[in-house]
Design a protein around this motif. Structure first.
Motif, PDB file in Angstrom:
ATOM      1  N   GLU A  16      59.332  91.327 -60.163  1.00  0.00           N
ATOM      2  CA  GLU A  16      59.187  90.005 -59.548  1.00  0.00           C
ATOM      3  C   GLU A  16      58.069  89.191 -60.187  1.00  0.00           C
ATOM      4  OE1 GLU A  16      61.088  88.574 -57.408  1.00  0.00           O
ATOM      5  OE2 GLU A  16      62.385  90.287 -57.061  1.00  0.00           O
ATOM      6  N   GLY A  17      57.055  89.880 -60.747  1.00  0.00           N
ATOM      7  CA  GLY A  17      55.924  89.163 -61.310  1.00  0.00           C
ATOM      8  C   GLY A  17      55.069  88.472 -60.272  1.00  0.00           C
ATOM      9  N   SER A  18      55.179  88.927 -59.021  1.00  0.00           N
ATOM     10  CA  SER A  18      54.453  88.290 -57.924  1.00  0.00           C
ATOM     11  C   SER A  18      54.386  89.241 -56.741  1.00  0.00           C
ATOM     12  CB  SER A  18      55.148  86.988 -57.503  1.00  0.00           C
ATOM     13  OG  SER A  18      54.722  86.560 -56.231  1.00  0.00           O
ATOM     14  N   LEU A  19      53.203  89.391 -56.168  1.00  0.00           N
ATOM     15  CA  LEU A  19      53.061  90.224 -54.973  1.00  0.00           C
ATOM     16  C   LEU A  19      53.801  89.626 -53.793  1.00  0.00           C
ATOM     17  CD1 LEU A  19      49.279  91.107 -55.262  1.00  0.00           C
ATOM     18  CD2 LEU A  19      51.172  92.706 -55.503  1.00  0.00           C
ATOM     19  N   VAL A  20      53.752  88.313 -53.687  1.00  0.00           N
ATOM     20  CA  VAL A  20      54.410  87.647 -52.552  1.00  0.00           C
ATOM     21  C   VAL A  20      55.916  87.797 -52.651  1.00  0.00           C
ATOM     22  CG1 VAL A  20      54.824  85.423 -51.437  1.00  0.00           C
ATOM     23  CG2 VAL A  20      52.520  86.016 -52.219  1.00  0.00           C
ATOM     24  N   ARG A  21      56.482  87.566 -53.835  1.00  0.00           N
ATOM     25  CA  ARG A  21      57.932  87.710 -53.987  1.00  0.00           C
ATOM     26  C   ARG A  21      58.369  89.153 -53.805  1.00  0.00           C
ATOM     27  NH1 ARG A  21      57.407  83.997 -58.334  1.00  0.00           N
ATOM     28  NH2 ARG A  21      57.660  85.668 -59.863  1.00  0.00           N
ATOM     29  N   ALA A  22      57.557  90.083 -54.324  1.00  0.00           N
ATOM     30  CA  ALA A  22      57.880  91.495 -54.152  1.00  0.00           C
ATOM     31  C   ALA A  22      57.888  91.858 -52.664  1.00  0.00           C
ATOM     32  CB  ALA A  22      56.875  92.367 -54.900  1.00  0.00           C
ATOM     33  N   ALA A  23      56.899  91.368 -51.938  1.00  0.00           N
ATOM     34  CA  ALA A  23      56.850  91.644 -50.497  1.00  0.00           C
ATOM     35  C   ALA A  23      58.060  91.064 -49.786  1.00  0.00           C
ATOM     36  CB  ALA A  23      55.559  91.067 -49.907  1.00  0.00           C
ATOM     37  N   ARG A  24      58.454  89.869 -50.191  1.00  0.00           N
ATOM     38  CA  ARG A  24      59.619  89.231 -49.569  1.00  0.00           C
ATOM     39  C   ARG A  24      60.885  90.037 -49.826  1.00  0.00           C
ATOM     40  NH1 ARG A  24      59.590  84.515 -52.202  1.00  0.00           N
ATOM     41  NH2 ARG A  24      57.886  83.780 -50.880  1.00  0.00           N
ATOM     42  N   ARG A  25      61.070  90.494 -51.059  1.00  0.00           N
ATOM     43  CA  ARG A  25      62.263  91.277 -51.402  1.00  0.00           C
ATOM     44  C   ARG A  25      62.272  92.609 -50.658  1.00  0.00           C
ATOM     45  NH1 ARG A  25      65.863  87.753 -53.592  1.00  0.00           N
ATOM     46  NH2 ARG A  25      64.968  86.640 -55.349  1.00  0.00           N
ATOM     47  N   LEU A  26      61.096  93.204 -50.507  1.00  0.00           N
ATOM     48  CA  LEU A  26      60.985  94.506 -49.864  1.00  0.00           C
ATOM     49  C   LEU A  26      60.914  94.416 -48.341  1.00  0.00           C
ATOM     50  CD1 LEU A  26      58.378  96.015 -52.335  1.00  0.00           C
ATOM     51  CD2 LEU A  26      60.739  96.798 -52.074  1.00  0.00           C
ATOM     52  N   ARG A  27      60.820  93.162 -47.844  1.00  0.00           N
ATOM     53  CA  ARG A  27      60.676  92.922 -46.405  1.00  0.00           C
ATOM     54  C   ARG A  27      59.427  93.622 -45.847  1.00  0.00           C
ATOM     55  NH1 ARG A  27      66.146  92.826 -47.384  1.00  0.00           N
ATOM     56  NH2 ARG A  27      67.280  91.075 -46.462  1.00  0.00           N
ATOM     57  N   ARG A  28      58.334  93.435 -46.566  1.00  0.00           N
ATOM     58  CA  ARG A  28      57.043  93.960 -46.153  1.00  0.00           C
ATOM     59  C   ARG A  28      56.019  92.832 -46.232  1.00  0.00           C
ATOM     60  NH1 ARG A  28      56.586 100.182 -47.848  1.00  0.00           N
ATOM     61  NH2 ARG A  28      58.801 100.641 -48.125  1.00  0.00           N
ATOM     62  N   SER A  29      54.876  93.080 -45.666  1.00  0.00           N
ATOM     63  CA  SER A  29      53.830  92.064 -45.709  1.00  0.00           C
ATOM     64  C   SER A  29      53.128  92.113 -47.061  1.00  0.00           C
ATOM     65  CB  SER A  29      52.815  92.294 -44.592  1.00  0.00           C
ATOM     66  OG  SER A  29      52.063  93.467 -44.839  1.00  0.00           O
ATOM     67  N   PRO A  30      52.653  90.958 -47.576  1.00  0.00           N
ATOM     68  CA  PRO A  30      51.901  90.964 -48.839  1.00  0.00           C
ATOM     69  C   PRO A  30      50.696  91.908 -48.831  1.00  0.00           C
ATOM     70  CG  PRO A  30      52.575  88.736 -48.306  1.00  0.00           C
ATOM     71  CD  PRO A  30      52.925  89.584 -47.112  1.00  0.00           C
ATOM     72  N   PRO A  31      49.926  91.984 -47.716  1.00  0.00           N
ATOM     73  CA  PRO A  31      48.806  92.944 -47.715  1.00  0.00           C
ATOM     74  C   PRO A  31      49.269  94.388 -47.891  1.00  0.00           C
ATOM     75  CG  PRO A  31      48.495  91.318 -45.992  1.00  0.00           C
ATOM     76  CD  PRO A  31      49.874  91.108 -46.517  1.00  0.00           C
ATOM     77  N   ALA A  32      50.416  94.739 -47.299  1.00  0.00           N
ATOM     78  CA  ALA A  32      50.915  96.110 -47.435  1.00  0.00           C
ATOM     79  C   ALA A  32      51.288  96.410 -48.887  1.00  0.00           C
ATOM     80  CB  ALA A  32      52.117  96.322 -46.520  1.00  0.00           C
ATOM     81  N   VAL A  33      51.893  95.447 -49.556  1.00  0.00           N
ATOM     82  CA  VAL A  33      52.266  95.625 -50.963  1.00  0.00           C
ATOM     83  C   VAL A  33      51.017  95.714 -51.833  1.00  0.00           C
ATOM     84  CG1 VAL A  33      53.374  94.488 -52.930  1.00  0.00           C
ATOM     85  CG2 VAL A  33      54.528  94.550 -50.718  1.00  0.00           C
ATOM     86  N   THR A  34      50.026  94.883 -51.536  1.00  0.00           N
ATOM     87  CA  THR A  34      48.764  94.925 -52.284  1.00  0.00           C
ATOM     88  C   THR A  34      48.079  96.272 -52.115  1.00  0.00           C
ATOM     89  OG1 THR A  34      48.477  92.531 -52.016  1.00  0.00           O
ATOM     90  CG2 THR A  34      46.527  93.813 -52.601  1.00  0.00           C
ATOM     91  N   ARG A  35      48.064  96.783 -50.888  1.00  0.00           N
ATOM     92  CA  ARG A  35      47.442  98.092 -50.629  1.00  0.00           C
ATOM     93  C   ARG A  35      48.168  99.201 -51.382  1.00  0.00           C
ATOM     94  NH1 ARG A  35      47.019  96.052 -45.327  1.00  0.00           N
ATOM     95  NH2 ARG A  35      48.902  97.198 -44.701  1.00  0.00           N
ATOM     96  N   ALA A  36      49.496  99.125 -51.437  1.00  0.00           N
ATOM     97  CA  ALA A  36      50.264 100.152 -52.146  1.00  0.00           C
ATOM     98  C   ALA A  36      49.938 100.144 -53.634  1.00  0.00           C
ATOM     99  CB  ALA A  36      51.752  99.930 -51.916  1.00  0.00           C
ATOM    100  N   LEU A  37      49.817  98.948 -54.217  1.00  0.00           N
ATOM    101  CA  LEU A  37      49.471  98.849 -55.632  1.00  0.00           C
ATOM    102  C   LEU A  37      48.073  99.395 -55.888  1.00  0.00           C
ATOM    103  CD1 LEU A  37      49.909  97.907 -58.540  1.00  0.00           C
ATOM    104  CD2 LEU A  37      49.163  95.613 -57.832  1.00  0.00           C
ATOM    105  N   SER A  38      47.117  99.032 -55.033  1.00  0.00           N
ATOM    106  CA  SER A  38      45.742  99.503 -55.204  1.00  0.00           C
ATOM    107  C   SER A  38      45.668 101.023 -55.079  1.00  0.00           C
ATOM    108  CB  SER A  38      44.830  98.849 -54.160  1.00  0.00           C
ATOM    109  OG  SER A  38      44.778  97.453 -54.349  1.00  0.00           O
ATOM    110  N   ALA A  39      46.425 101.573 -54.127  1.00  0.00           N
ATOM    111  CA  ALA A  39      46.430 103.027 -53.936  1.00  0.00           C
ATOM    112  C   ALA A  39      46.989 103.731 -55.159  1.00  0.00           C
ATOM    113  CB  ALA A  39      47.242 103.383 -52.687  1.00  0.00           C
ATOM    114  N   LEU A  40      48.050 103.161 -55.751  1.00  0.00           N
ATOM    115  CA  LEU A  40      48.646 103.764 -56.938  1.00  0.00           C
ATOM    116  C   LEU A  40      47.674 103.698 -58.118  1.00  0.00           C
ATOM    117  CD1 LEU A  40      51.121 105.042 -58.289  1.00  0.00           C
ATOM    118  CD2 LEU A  40      51.977 102.733 -58.740  1.00  0.00           C
TER     119      LEU A  40
END
Length: 298
Positions: A16-40
């Motif tokens: 997606e090239g975007s945390l917000v778009r990725a969150a939208r596609r995954l039906r998750r919140s942007p903070p949750a997606v950001t936390r997952a990336l940071s954890a990885l």
């Protein structure tokens, strides 16, 4: 968080090239997606994504992990769905040259959507050669030789560079018989690098001829309109002028000096662990593009 889920989120962020778009596609919140990336990134111990003000892009380590993570996620989905019976679903990002995309890829994409209710398509039309990994492209239409051997290509036909002019222009200025005759004609040129030079088969091993033209534009439709209006001679890919030639609006010139045909290919990032949606679209598109007369004529 489940490690497979962590990989799936990372793959979506890259595509997606975007945390917000990725969150939208995954039906998750942007903070949750950001936390997952940071954890990885913390677990692996290296930065995977470069964040800019305009978009996100994978680092070198991120690009390498993306290919492995995408394969792991695809394998998991195949196993969870009963191996071979993997549903065709998800976002499919397709890139194509502007004119070819408008005329031939967009109708295919619409028909593919009609057949696959769980598919979403983003069609990117651009005349530059996009980087499939950096820009998260699943399938790209490429006209010309393939330079990157890491990509997989499926040929669907060929096109040629052809010189054309309107009957009215030729009636006023005469028909050029050799490349040297072009010195007394108006050339309708592009503006990109190399667009001011035309190469001819058999002319000093293809040495380009530098031309002067009073009208230059980077837009193909505008240049087509100008040549139809009798403003000069122009060079186009054969599929771009096929209808005009068939209708007699334009005349093909200097045919014996045309260079070799250019391949038209469907590109993907590889054969191994390719997502079912990609294979399904490749089969669908290749069959229909290969049948187009504009990709088979000389």
């Amino acid at each position: 968080m489940d490690r497979i889920d962590e990989f799936a989120i990372f793959v979506r962020i890259v595509e997606e090239g975007s945390l917000v778009r990725a969150a939208r596609r995954l039906r998750r919140s942007p903070p949750a997606v950001t936390r997952a990336l940071s954890a990885l990134e913390d677990r692996i111990g290296t930065r995977l994504i470069d964040r800019t003000t305009r978009r996100l892009a994978p680092t070198e380590a991120g690009r390498a992990l993306y290919e492995r993570a995408r394969a792991v996620v695809a394998d998991y989905e195949a196993a969870a769905s009963g191996a071979r019976e993997v549903p065709v679903r998800g976002l499919l990002r397709i890139a194509a040259p502007v004119q070819f995309g408008r005329r031939h890829v967009a109708p295919l994409a619409a028909r593919f959507l009609d057949r696959n209710a769980a598919i979403e398509i983003e069609l990117l039309l651009n005349d530059r050669n996009v980087d499939l990994i950096d820009e998260g492209i699943d399938v790209a239409v490429r006209i010309g030789a393939l330079a990157d051997s890491s990509l997989t290509a499926r040929p669907v036909g060929h096109v040629r560079r052809q010189w054309v002019a309107s009957p009215a222009y030729l009636a006023r200025h005469g028909v050029p018989e050799n490349p040297s005759d072009l010195a007394s004609h108006q050339a309708l040129l592009g503006t990109s690098r190399g667009a001011l030079d035309w190469s001819f088969a058999g002319r000093r091993r293809g040495a380009p001829l530098h031309l002067e033209g009073r009208f230059r534009t980077d837009d193909i439709e505008t240049r087509l309109r100008a040549v139809r209006d009798g403003r000069g001679i122009a060079q186009f890919l054969s599929y771009q002028v096929a209808d005009d030639l068939a209708a007699g609006r334009l005349v093909r010139l200097l045919r014996t000096f045309e260079a070799a045909a250019l391949p038209v290919q469907l590109l993907t990032k590889g054969r191994v662990h390719r997502a079912p949606k990609v294979d399904a679209f490749l089969d669908f598109a290749a069959k229909r593009l290969s049948a187009l007369p504009v990709l088979r004529s000389d």
